[in-house]
Design an enzyme around this catalytic site. Sequence first.
Site, PDB file in Angstrom:
ATOM      1  N   THR A   1      -3.956 -19.000   2.069  1.00  0.00           N
ATOM      2  CA  THR A   1      -3.817 -19.680   3.373  1.00  0.00           C
ATOM      3  C   THR A   1      -4.836 -20.796   3.577  1.00  0.00           C
ATOM      4  O   THR A   1      -4.687 -21.623   4.473  1.00  0.00           O
ATOM      5  CB  THR A   1      -4.020 -18.676   4.527  1.00  0.00           C
ATOM      6  OG1 THR A   1      -5.380 -18.210   4.459  1.00  0.00           O
ATOM      7  CG2 THR A   1      -3.078 -17.479   4.411  1.00  0.00           C
TER       8      THR A   1
ATOM      9  N   ARG B   1     -12.938 -18.990   1.477  1.00  0.00           N
ATOM     10  CA  ARG B   1     -11.581 -19.423   1.854  1.00  0.00           C
ATOM     11  C   ARG B   1     -10.570 -18.491   1.215  1.00  0.00           C
ATOM     12  O   ARG B   1     -10.645 -18.222   0.018  1.00  0.00           O
ATOM     13  CB  ARG B   1     -11.296 -20.831   1.299  1.00  0.00           C
ATOM     14  CG  ARG B   1     -11.972 -21.926   2.001  1.00  0.00           C
ATOM     15  CD  ARG B   1     -11.327 -23.263   1.734  1.00  0.00           C
ATOM     16  NE  ARG B   1     -11.029 -23.563   0.341  1.00  0.00           N
ATOM     17  CZ  ARG B   1     -10.435 -24.674  -0.062  1.00  0.00           C
ATOM     18  NH1 ARG B   1     -10.073 -25.594   0.812  1.00  0.00           N
ATOM     19  NH2 ARG B   1     -10.202 -24.903  -1.327  1.00  0.00           N
TER      20      ARG B   1
ATOM     21  N   ASP C   1     -14.758 -26.417  -8.121  1.00  0.00           N
ATOM     22  CA  ASP C   1     -15.226 -25.353  -7.225  1.00  0.00           C
ATOM     23  C   ASP C   1     -16.754 -25.331  -7.255  1.00  0.00           C
ATOM     24  O   ASP C   1     -17.366 -24.926  -8.247  1.00  0.00           O
ATOM     25  CB  ASP C   1     -14.649 -24.001  -7.681  1.00  0.00           C
ATOM     26  CG  ASP C   1     -14.921 -22.917  -6.653  1.00  0.00           C
ATOM     27  OD1 ASP C   1     -16.105 -22.743  -6.269  1.00  0.00           O
ATOM     28  OD2 ASP C   1     -13.964 -22.261  -6.223  1.00  0.00           O
TER      29      ASP C   1
ATOM     30  N   ASP D   1     -18.535 -21.849  -7.863  1.00  0.00           N
ATOM     31  CA  ASP D   1     -18.398 -21.386  -9.251  1.00  0.00           C
ATOM     32  C   ASP D   1     -19.271 -22.201 -10.199  1.00  0.00           C
ATOM     33  O   ASP D   1     -19.899 -21.652 -11.115  1.00  0.00           O
ATOM     34  CB  ASP D   1     -16.930 -21.468  -9.691  1.00  0.00           C
ATOM     35  CG  ASP D   1     -16.108 -20.311  -9.142  1.00  0.00           C
ATOM     36  OD1 ASP D   1     -16.703 -19.312  -8.690  1.00  0.00           O
ATOM     37  OD2 ASP D   1     -14.864 -20.417  -9.156  1.00  0.00           O
TER      38      ASP D   1
HETATM   39  C1  PRP Z   1     -15.870 -23.653  -0.596  1.00  0.00           C
HETATM   40  C2  PRP Z   1     -16.965 -24.605  -0.112  1.00  0.00           C
HETATM   41  C3  PRP Z   1     -16.775 -24.573   1.377  1.00  0.00           C
HETATM   42  C4  PRP Z   1     -15.289 -24.424   1.522  1.00  0.00           C
HETATM   43  C5  PRP Z   1     -14.714 -25.760   1.894  1.00  0.00           C
HETATM   44  O1  PRP Z   1     -16.266 -22.337  -0.457  1.00  0.00           O
HETATM   45  O2  PRP Z   1     -18.250 -24.234  -0.520  1.00  0.00           O
HETATM   46  O3  PRP Z   1     -17.447 -23.499   2.021  1.00  0.00           O
HETATM   47  O4  PRP Z   1     -14.777 -23.984   0.260  1.00  0.00           O
HETATM   48  O5  PRP Z   1     -13.376 -25.674   2.138  1.00  0.00           O
HETATM   49  P1  PRP Z   1     -12.722 -25.916   3.567  1.00  0.00           P
HETATM   50  O6  PRP Z   1     -13.354 -27.148   4.126  1.00  0.00           O
HETATM   51  O7  PRP Z   1     -11.267 -26.079   3.249  1.00  0.00           O
HETATM   52  O8  PRP Z   1     -12.984 -24.706   4.410  1.00  0.00           O
HETATM   53  P2  PRP Z   1     -15.461 -21.117  -1.103  1.00  0.00           P
HETATM   54  O9  PRP Z   1     -14.503 -20.550  -0.107  1.00  0.00           O
HETATM   55  O10 PRP Z   1     -14.882 -21.532  -2.418  1.00  0.00           O
HETATM   56  O11 PRP Z   1     -16.578 -20.015  -1.280  1.00  0.00           O
HETATM   57  P3  PRP Z   1     -17.865 -19.982  -2.246  1.00  0.00           P
HETATM   58  O12 PRP Z   1     -18.839 -20.995  -1.713  1.00  0.00           O
HETATM   59  O13 PRP Z   1     -18.332 -18.574  -2.055  1.00  0.00           O
HETATM   60  O14 PRP Z   1     -17.440 -20.272  -3.656  1.00  0.00           O
HETATM   61  N1  URA Z   2     -14.159 -25.896  -2.175  1.00  0.00           N
HETATM   62  C1  URA Z   2     -14.673 -26.336  -3.343  1.00  0.00           C
HETATM   63  O1  URA Z   2     -15.601 -25.724  -3.899  1.00  0.00           O
HETATM   64  N2  URA Z   2     -14.124 -27.419  -3.903  1.00  0.00           N
HETATM   65  C2  URA Z   2     -13.119 -28.112  -3.335  1.00  0.00           C
HETATM   66  O2  URA Z   2     -12.671 -29.125  -3.900  1.00  0.00           O
HETATM   67  C3  URA Z   2     -12.612 -27.650  -2.108  1.00  0.00           C
HETATM   68  C4  URA Z   2     -13.156 -26.540  -1.543  1.00  0.00           C
END
Ligand code: PRP
Ligand code: URA
Length: 211
Positions: A108, A104, A202, A205
């Site tokens: 945005t 994400r 997160d 992370d």
């Molecule tokens: C997080 C999570 C989802 C997304 C959810 O990923 O694992 O993929 O955010 O958010 P949304 O429903 O608003 O799209 P992130 O972008 O943090 O990436 P990562 O898994 O690589 O940490």
């Molecule tokens: N992605 C995450 O990892 N945590 C949240 O709470 C939302 C999006």
Amino acid sequence: MSKFVVIDHPLVQHKMAMLRDKNLGTKGFRELVNEITMFLGYEVTRDLSVEDIEIETPLMKTTQKVISGKKLAIAPILRAGLGMVDGMLLLMPAAKVGHIGMFRDEETLEPQEYFFKMPQDIDEREVIVVDPMLATGGSAIMAIDSLVKRNVDPENVKFVCLVAAPEGVKALQAAYPQVDIFTAALDEKLNEDGYILPGLGDAGDRLFGTL
Ligand code: PRP
Ligand code: URA
């Protein structure tokens, strides 16, 4: 009509409470994600079709049921979805795994796809998309858009997460009313940064120790 299922088994609720605790370390976080995923996988496979086979026990011949029908694929949304792959594969060891790389944009909140690799016959499989977090729903919707572009019928897609925000559930149901959603918890709302409250922070992370 598609399903929206919150798996609120006492063991799942207990493990989710532990998972949310900010003091839980990476090792414990990974283990719990794995365990909770197995409970979710048990429910998501409840409607798999079965067929009769003849076998012989040490005592007699008998007709028993085994899984039949469409083959399965697990599709984790990277990175955090990777944490749910092993739990699913323990239940479905013959499933193929396709990866959807997405993050994400922090400003945005729009998802950006950076990788997409599926088994060649993905359009003939039931696809279980896994990602611990359904926040705005943008990542889940874009992941399913990419599957549909490869001729996957949304009727054959299920989405499995650990924590869902009402905003994400609404958006995913509006975009893909055919897709069943399974979650271990339906939380209250998103904060102004797009994080789920109370949530677990997160997920990527915490899973990979990149805090
Ligand atoms: C997080 C999570 C989802 C997304 C959810 O990923 O694992 O993929 O955010 O958010 P949304 O429903 O608003 O799209 P992130 O972008 O943090 O990436 P990562 O898994 O690589 O940490
Ligand atoms: N992605 C995450 O990892 N945590 C949240 O709470 C939302 C999006």
